[in-house]
Design a protein around this motif. Sequence first.
Motif, PDB file in Angstrom:
ATOM      1  N   ILE A 320      -3.353   8.985  -3.852  1.00  0.00           N
ATOM      2  CA  ILE A 320      -2.843   8.228  -2.700  1.00  0.00           C
ATOM      3  C   ILE A 320      -3.984   7.860  -1.764  1.00  0.00           C
ATOM      4  N   LEU A 371       0.389  -0.196  -3.161  1.00  0.00           N
ATOM      5  CA  LEU A 371       1.341   0.444  -2.242  1.00  0.00           C
ATOM      6  C   LEU A 371       2.582   0.915  -2.982  1.00  0.00           C
ATOM      7  N   ALA A 372       3.011   0.143  -3.986  1.00  0.00           N
ATOM      8  CA  ALA A 372       4.166   0.581  -4.781  1.00  0.00           C
ATOM      9  C   ALA A 372       3.847   1.876  -5.509  1.00  0.00           C
ATOM     10  N   ARG A 375       4.046   4.797  -3.069  1.00  0.00           N
ATOM     11  CA  ARG A 375       5.435   5.207  -2.808  1.00  0.00           C
ATOM     12  C   ARG A 375       6.015   5.960  -4.008  1.00  0.00           C
ATOM     13  N   GLU A 376       5.737   5.499  -5.222  1.00  0.00           N
ATOM     14  CA  GLU A 376       6.268   6.170  -6.411  1.00  0.00           C
ATOM     15  C   GLU A 376       5.729   7.586  -6.524  1.00  0.00           C
ATOM     16  N   ALA A 378       4.738   9.557  -4.126  1.00  0.00           N
ATOM     17  CA  ALA A 378       5.362  10.395  -3.092  1.00  0.00           C
ATOM     18  C   ALA A 378       6.815  10.705  -3.441  1.00  0.00           C
ATOM     19  N   GLU A 379       7.545   9.703  -3.908  1.00  0.00           N
ATOM     20  CA  GLU A 379       8.966   9.912  -4.224  1.00  0.00           C
ATOM     21  C   GLU A 379       9.154  10.837  -5.417  1.00  0.00           C
ATOM     22  N   GLU A 384       7.963  10.805   0.787  1.00  0.00           N
ATOM     23  CA  GLU A 384       8.085   9.398   1.137  1.00  0.00           C
ATOM     24  C   GLU A 384       6.729   8.888   1.592  1.00  0.00           C
ATOM     25  N   ALA A 385       6.591   7.578   1.592  1.00  0.00           N
ATOM     26  CA  ALA A 385       5.345   6.940   2.017  1.00  0.00           C
ATOM     27  C   ALA A 385       5.676   5.671   2.775  1.00  0.00           C
ATOM     28  N   THR A 386       4.924   5.419   3.835  1.00  0.00           N
ATOM     29  CA  THR A 386       5.095   4.206   4.635  1.00  0.00           C
ATOM     30  C   THR A 386       3.744   3.531   4.781  1.00  0.00           C
ATOM     31  N   VAL A 397      -1.578   3.841   6.245  1.00  0.00           N
ATOM     32  CA  VAL A 397      -0.769   4.334   5.124  1.00  0.00           C
ATOM     33  C   VAL A 397      -0.534   5.814   5.365  1.00  0.00           C
ATOM     34  N   ALA A 399       1.729   9.236   3.951  1.00  0.00           N
ATOM     35  CA  ALA A 399       2.556   9.805   2.881  1.00  0.00           C
ATOM     36  C   ALA A 399       2.853  11.255   3.199  1.00  0.00           C
TER      37      ALA A 399
END
Length: 411
Positions: A320, A371-372, A375-376, A378-379, A384-386, A397, A399
């Motif tokens: 990340i 960025l996708a 997020r993947e 983290a999920e 989660e990630a913003t 960014v 996470a």
Amino acid sequence: MVISPPPSPVELTRTPWPVRVENRLGARRSAALVDGLIAIGCFVLFTGPVLLGAADRHGSPASQALFGLLAAAPLIVRRRWPIAVLAWITVVLATAVLVGVQFTPYVSDAGLVFPIAVYTVASRYERRTSSWVTVAAVLTASIGALIAYVIHPDIDQDAVQLALAIPAWLIGDATRTRRDFQRRAREQERQAAKERERRIRAEEHLRLSREVHDVVSHGLSMIAVRAGIARMVFDDQPDEARRALATIETASRSALTDLRGLLRDIRVTETDTVAPAPGLADLPAFVERIGHDGVVTVNLRHEGVPRAYSPAVELSGYRIVQEAVTNVIKHAPGAAVTVELIHRPGELVLSVHDDGAEQPENPVGGAGLGLAGIRERAELLGGEATAGPGVDGGFTVRARLPLGTDTATPA
């Protein structure tokens, strides 16, 4: 005292003899053998006593033997033609009582051939069909017995075939229902196994896609940025151009090494040694390498007590940060980047913020997978990630990676 040795595992798991016979003969031949034995057994047990004189019944020995054979022999092919076999046996029984031949010791030539045929039909056909066929067979046999009672009043007749057909049909229908249930269960298990395999392959493809992107994207982004700088200053600042070319060489060699390691991990077997995956402990070296390249400046900070996390958290945290810094290199070269690792009792928070340097004239494009992928990652760990503009400008960014049941100990 002599102590016998314990049985070997082979002896404890010895295959039962029916299974060994089926394995040797094959399912079809073993079934034919069983049916042949059933036919012989029915003839010997029910017609044999009559032929030997153990039971005084009507009819000549020749006719008794003939009807006994005609009733028992079709059982050999009962699995192949269940309805035809039941119809034939029904006709044989009705004909025997009509002509006054008793080929079993019991009233109305009762025996096992008729219920076995009824059982076979019920176990092979759906309930509606088997019930109608059984009712027709019972009615035919009962009508024959009724007519025979009128023709031969000295020979006793009864509805024994009906009494034998009811339990035989119930047992056969239950067998068919259980067999259908087991078949559906096996089919569902096969479908579930296929779905699990498909999902595992999809997850593996997604993981490989993320790894290839994270491993290659950083190096190629650095190469693209430094190649642009070298092109612009090649004539006026040859020293800076040579420095950019040196950075390109280092980045390309590093990306090639990482890619080879990833390909080696894909082909690795259980007996091979897998190369250690990068973790949070490798971030200082990563930050130093980025600073040496001179595209952006990176400052690494920790809040809280650094810990040793699970391999999944370690790898995801590193990737990340790597991807977030790579985005800054592509879209805001020259920016100052702050990487912050916040160590909390139940989670690890990663923050990558840049100060918003001016956009380059020819920014390095991307497919939007970075960025996708963040997020993947983290999920997948339940976090989660913003990503978005920072409060004081630039881009941030952030996470959050929950630790869950992972054991985290102070480093």
